[in-house]
Design a protein around this motif. Structure first.
Motif, short mmCIF file in Angstrom:
data_model
loop_
_atom_site.label_atom_id
_atom_site.label_comp_id
_atom_site.label_asym_id
_atom_site.label_seq_id
_atom_site.Cartn_x
_atom_site.Cartn_y
_atom_site.Cartn_z
N LEU A 270 0.82 -1.21 0.00
CA LEU A 270 0.00 0.00 0.00
C LEU A 270 0.86 1.27 0.00
CD1 LEU A 270 -2.82 -1.02 2.49
CD2 LEU A 270 -2.87 -1.02 0.00
N LEU A 271 2.18 1.10 -0.08
CA LEU A 271 3.06 2.26 -0.10
C LEU A 271 3.13 2.88 -1.49
CD1 LEU A 271 6.05 1.02 2.07
CD2 LEU A 271 4.27 2.65 2.71
N ALA A 272 3.09 4.21 -1.53
CA ALA A 272 3.21 4.93 -2.80
C ALA A 272 4.58 5.57 -2.94
CB ALA A 272 2.14 6.01 -2.90
N ARG A 273 5.10 6.10 -1.82
CA ARG A 273 6.40 6.78 -1.84
C ARG A 273 7.10 6.63 -0.50
NH1 ARG A 273 2.94 10.07 -3.86
NH2 ARG A 273 2.73 11.41 -2.05
N LEU A 274 8.41 6.65 -0.54
CA LEU A 274 9.23 6.73 0.66
C LEU A 274 10.15 7.93 0.52
CD1 LEU A 274 10.28 2.99 1.10
CD2 LEU A 274 8.67 4.27 2.52
N HIS A 275 10.23 8.75 1.56
CA HIS A 275 11.11 9.92 1.56
C HIS A 275 12.09 9.75 2.72
CE1 HIS A 275 8.29 12.11 -1.04
NE2 HIS A 275 7.32 11.63 -0.27
N TYR A 276 13.38 9.83 2.42
CA TYR A 276 14.41 9.75 3.46
C TYR A 276 15.19 11.05 3.45
CZ TYR A 276 18.85 8.67 5.68
OH TYR A 276 19.96 8.72 6.47
N SER A 277 15.33 11.68 4.62
CA SER A 277 16.07 12.92 4.74
C SER A 277 17.30 12.69 5.61
CB SER A 277 15.20 14.01 5.35
OG SER A 277 15.97 15.17 5.56
N PRO A 278 18.49 12.59 5.00
CA PRO A 278 19.70 12.40 5.80
C PRO A 278 19.95 13.51 6.84
CG PRO A 278 20.15 11.90 3.50
CD PRO A 278 18.78 12.52 3.56
N PRO A 279 19.78 14.81 6.49
CA PRO A 279 20.04 15.83 7.50
C PRO A 279 19.10 15.77 8.70
CG PRO A 279 19.87 16.84 5.31
CD PRO A 279 19.46 15.41 5.18
N LEU A 280 17.87 15.33 8.48
CA LEU A 280 16.90 15.25 9.58
C LEU A 280 16.82 13.87 10.21
CD1 LEU A 280 13.96 17.29 8.00
CD2 LEU A 280 15.72 18.09 9.60
N ALA A 281 17.52 12.90 9.63
CA ALA A 281 17.47 11.52 10.11
C ALA A 281 16.03 11.05 10.26
CB ALA A 281 18.24 11.35 11.41
N LEU B 20 12.39 9.35 8.12
CA LEU B 20 11.82 8.62 7.00
C LEU B 20 10.32 8.90 7.01
CD1 LEU B 20 12.14 6.37 4.79
CD2 LEU B 20 11.52 4.75 6.58
N ARG B 21 9.76 9.19 5.84
CA ARG B 21 8.32 9.42 5.70
C ARG B 21 7.79 8.46 4.66
NH1 ARG B 21 6.43 14.37 2.70
NH2 ARG B 21 4.38 13.64 2.08
N ALA B 22 6.79 7.70 5.04
CA ALA B 22 6.13 6.78 4.12
C ALA B 22 4.77 7.35 3.77
CB ALA B 22 5.97 5.40 4.77
N ASP C 23 0.20 9.69 5.64
CA ASP C 23 1.62 9.92 5.90
C ASP C 23 2.01 9.28 7.22
OD1 ASP C 23 2.55 11.68 3.74
OD2 ASP C 23 1.13 13.12 4.57
N ILE C 24 3.13 8.58 7.21
CA ILE C 24 3.65 7.97 8.42
C ILE C 24 5.10 8.42 8.54
CG2 ILE C 24 4.08 5.81 9.65
CD1 ILE C 24 2.04 4.60 7.50
N ALA C 25 5.40 9.11 9.64
CA ALA C 25 6.75 9.65 9.83
C ALA C 25 7.51 8.82 10.86
CB ALA C 25 6.67 11.10 10.28
#
Length: 119
Positions: free
Chosen positions: A45-56, A58-60, A67-69
Motif C-alpha cells: 500500500l506504499l506509494a512513496r518513501l522519503h528519506y532525509s539524511p540531514p533530519l534523520a 523517514l516518511r512513508a 503519511d507515516i513519519a
C-alpha cells in the motif's frame, strides 16, 4: 556543516508510480534515476518513501494518501528522547486510545479508564 555555496542532499524519494529514485539537493535541483526493479511489492500500500539524511527521518506515504513519519536514531549524538514525553502502548491498547481521541467511545483498559482526550 555545509557552506551556503555547497549544495547537499536533503531528500531521497523512492516513487512507486514512476519506479524511480529522486535525489533532491539543498538548492532545489533534482536528479531522477529509474529503478530496474520496483522495491514495492504488488500488494504493498506504499506509494512513496522519503528519506532525509540531514533530519534523520523517514516518511512513508500510502496509496490512499496517509503519511507515516519515522524518526531515525542518530549515532553518536545526545539522547534524542531527552526532555521529550514518550508514551509506550502495548498493541492491545492502540485501538481504545484511538477511539478515545476521536471521541467515539469510552473504554476500560486493564490499567484504568481510557477517557476523552481534548476538550
Amino acid at each position: 556543516m555545509h557552506q551556503k555555496s555547497d549544495p547537499f542532499l536533503v531528500v531521497i524519494t523512492i516513487e512507486r508510480e514512476t519506479s524511480s529514485a529522486v535525489l533532491t539537493r539543498s538548492d532545489g535541483k533534482e536528479a531522477r534515476h529509474p529503478l530496474r526493479k520496483s522495491p514495492f511489492e504488488g500488494i504493498s500500500l506504499l506509494a512513496r518513501l522519503h528519506y532525509s539524511p540531514p533530519l534523520a527521518s523517514l516518511r512513508a506515504v500510502t496509496a490512499k494518501g496517509d503519511d507515516i513519519a519515522f524518526e531515525l536514531p542518530l549515532g553518536g549524538e545526545a539522547d534524542q528522547l531527552d526532555n521529550r514525553l514518550v508514551v509506550y502502548l502495548d498493541q492491545n491498547m492502540w485501538r481504545p486510545v484511538s477511539d478515545a481521541m476521536r471521541g467515539e467511545r469510552e473504554g476500560k483498559g486493564s490499567c484504568g479508564t481510557v477517557g476523552r482526550v481534548g476538550s
